[in-house]
Motif scaffolding. Structure first.
Motif, PDB file in Angstrom:
ATOM      1  N   ILE A 107       0.833  -1.206   0.000  1.00  0.00           N
ATOM      2  CA  ILE A 107       0.000   0.000   0.000  1.00  0.00           C
ATOM      3  C   ILE A 107       0.863   1.250   0.000  1.00  0.00           C
ATOM      4  O   ILE A 107       0.630   2.193  -0.753  1.00  0.00           O
ATOM      5  CB  ILE A 107      -0.928   0.000   1.228  1.00  0.00           C
ATOM      6  CG1 ILE A 107      -1.835  -1.220   1.176  1.00  0.00           C
ATOM      7  CG2 ILE A 107      -1.762   1.270   1.286  1.00  0.00           C
ATOM      8  CD1 ILE A 107      -2.512  -1.512   2.496  1.00  0.00           C
ATOM      9  N   GLY A 143      -4.788  -0.248  -0.990  1.00  0.00           N
ATOM     10  CA  GLY A 143      -5.693  -0.823  -0.001  1.00  0.00           C
ATOM     11  C   GLY A 143      -5.924   0.144   1.151  1.00  0.00           C
ATOM     12  O   GLY A 143      -5.227   1.144   1.279  1.00  0.00           O
ATOM     13  N   TRP A 150     -12.007  -3.774   4.352  1.00  0.00           N
ATOM     14  CA  TRP A 150     -10.841  -4.139   3.550  1.00  0.00           C
ATOM     15  C   TRP A 150     -10.147  -5.358   4.140  1.00  0.00           C
ATOM     16  O   TRP A 150      -9.763  -6.268   3.423  1.00  0.00           O
ATOM     17  CB  TRP A 150      -9.867  -2.952   3.461  1.00  0.00           C
ATOM     18  CG  TRP A 150      -8.654  -3.250   2.644  1.00  0.00           C
ATOM     19  CD1 TRP A 150      -8.567  -3.251   1.281  1.00  0.00           C
ATOM     20  CD2 TRP A 150      -7.351  -3.635   3.128  1.00  0.00           C
ATOM     21  NE1 TRP A 150      -7.299  -3.610   0.887  1.00  0.00           N
ATOM     22  CE2 TRP A 150      -6.533  -3.843   1.998  1.00  0.00           C
ATOM     23  CE3 TRP A 150      -6.807  -3.804   4.396  1.00  0.00           C
ATOM     24  CZ2 TRP A 150      -5.194  -4.228   2.100  1.00  0.00           C
ATOM     25  CZ3 TRP A 150      -5.475  -4.188   4.500  1.00  0.00           C
ATOM     26  CH2 TRP A 150      -4.679  -4.393   3.362  1.00  0.00           C
ATOM     27  N   VAL A 154      -9.424  -8.890   2.315  1.00  0.00           N
ATOM     28  CA  VAL A 154      -8.065  -9.385   2.187  1.00  0.00           C
ATOM     29  C   VAL A 154      -7.937 -10.805   2.740  1.00  0.00           C
ATOM     30  O   VAL A 154      -7.341 -11.680   2.114  1.00  0.00           O
ATOM     31  CB  VAL A 154      -7.092  -8.440   2.922  1.00  0.00           C
ATOM     32  CG1 VAL A 154      -5.794  -9.141   3.244  1.00  0.00           C
ATOM     33  CG2 VAL A 154      -6.819  -7.222   2.067  1.00  0.00           C
TER      34      VAL A 154
END
Lengths: 237, 146
Positions: A107, A143, A150, A154
């Protein structure tokens, strides 16, 4: 390319050295940004980035990043932003390949690449295009680890499974890794593999990045080596 | 990406106990606390948090705090302008309105290119006034001489 080279040859040595340490700082920020500069990354930095370059050592750079010293990053990005578009694009290519070192773009790396693309006046569209060419996959949205939604997504997709064996130095390349190194999918034909090989060897040719100093050359050479290894493996299958 | 620490009103280095205490005050933020109480989740959150803080500052200083890479739904908490305005309390509404006005997702253009046309028209304007005055002067003198 020749214009860039001749311009830099004529420039005072210190200016060239300054660009080199700026590039080094910016490339290391990509690798170190996920907080855990893990052992394989440290090893990569130590073995690939010569320790005495101008006044900046790898340790200095890592300390800068850990402290969250945004002033040095600002100076560095302003310095690179003054270079030609060709050189800035070559830098972005190196940053992209640096973010792919552990094969999954983190990220933080995603945000940094977006920032570099904006700060170097290249724009998100170019970043998306270069990323597609270099990695063979689309540049995703970053992300959001502040959202439980999230995290649920994931864990259901198994996205965070550790791929620790990927970057082991000395380990033999798997077919999957070879495809990733060439940025081609599972269904790629021999001719697609050859054309990816041709594109990528042109992108990571060390002559294209040598004006940016030793760290840049080291990153390009490492990717180049992986591309060569990958194409050998895929030609035989 | 939300700033969970500011939402919960705690410091970046807050201990698990402090997170629990904050949760008792704001029970509706149990999702935030869940993330910060899970060491693996917190590690990933923290590295993203500190990187975004740095990028927020850098984008502010370089004038790059607009555009589609930054004002995604993920980033508003890390817009430096907003935090700076909040901290000083003075520009307040203006700064936020200004930020909102600049939410324009136009792609970044090189500054030099973007600033050339106005610079040229400014140069023209500078010459226009003396030129007009000169013409009027010549006409007046011509009329007086008649």
């Amino acid at each position: 390319m020749s214009i860039v080279n001749s311009k830099l040859k004529g420039a005072p040595q210190s200016q060239k050295e300054q660009l080199a340490s700026c590039v080094k700082l910016l490339l290391l920020w990509v690798a170190a940004s996920d907080g855990t500069l893990d052992e394989s990354e440290l090893e990569f930095a130590a073995s690939h980035f010569p320790d005495s370059m101008g006044t900046t050592t790898t340790d200095d750079v890592l300390a800068t990043i850990r402290k969250g010293d945004s002033k040095s990053i600002e100076t560095a990005i302003r310095t690179v932003a003054q270079e030609s578009r060709e050189l800035r694009t070559a830098f972005l290519d190196l940053a992209i390949t640096m973010s792919m070192a552990d094969r999954r773009i983190a990220i933080t790396e995603n945000h940094i690449l977006r920032f570099y693309a904006d700060a170097l006046y290249l724009g998100i569209e170019l970043l998306e295009k270069r990323f597609q060419t270099i990695s063979g996959s689309a540049f995703s949205q970053p992300g959001d680890p502040s959202s439980m939604l999230w995290w649920d997504q994931v864990s259901s997709e198994g996205l965070l499974e550790n791929s620790a064996n990927d970057g082991q130095p000395g380990a033999r390349m798997t077919i999957e890794q070879a495809r990733a190194a060439l940025g081609v999918g599972l269904s790629a034909t021999q001719s697609e593999i050859e054309s990816a090989y041709e594109n990528l060897t042109a992108i990571f040719h060390s002559g294209r990045v040598e004006a940016m100093g030793e760290a840049a050359v080291a990153v390009a050479k490492e990717r180049f080596r992986r591309i060569e290894e990958a194409v050998k493996l895929l030609r035989n299958t | 990406m939300k700033d969970l620490y500011s939402k919960l009103g705690i410091d970046r280095g807050a201990s698990a106990g402090e997170v629990q205490a904050a949760l008792e005050i704001k029970p509706e933020l149990s999702d935030c606390a869940t993330i910060l109480l899970h060491s693996e989740k917190r590690a990933l959150y923290d590295s993203t948090h500190s990187t975004l803080k740095m990028i927020g500052e850098l984008r502010f200083r370089l004038g790059l705090d607009t555009g589609r890479s930054w004002f995604l739904e993920h980033c508003p908490d890390y817009a430096f302008r907003k935090t700076a305005a909040k901290a000083s309390q003075s520009p307040g509404k203006d700064a936020i309105a200004d930020t909102a006005a600049r939410l324009n997702p136009a792609p970044q253009q090189p500054k030099s290119v973007a600033s050339t046309p106005p610079a040229q028209s400014k140069g023209l304007a500078k010459w226009l006034l003396p030129a007009v005055l000169l013409i009027i002067g010549v006409v007046v003198i011509a009329m007086l001489l008649r």
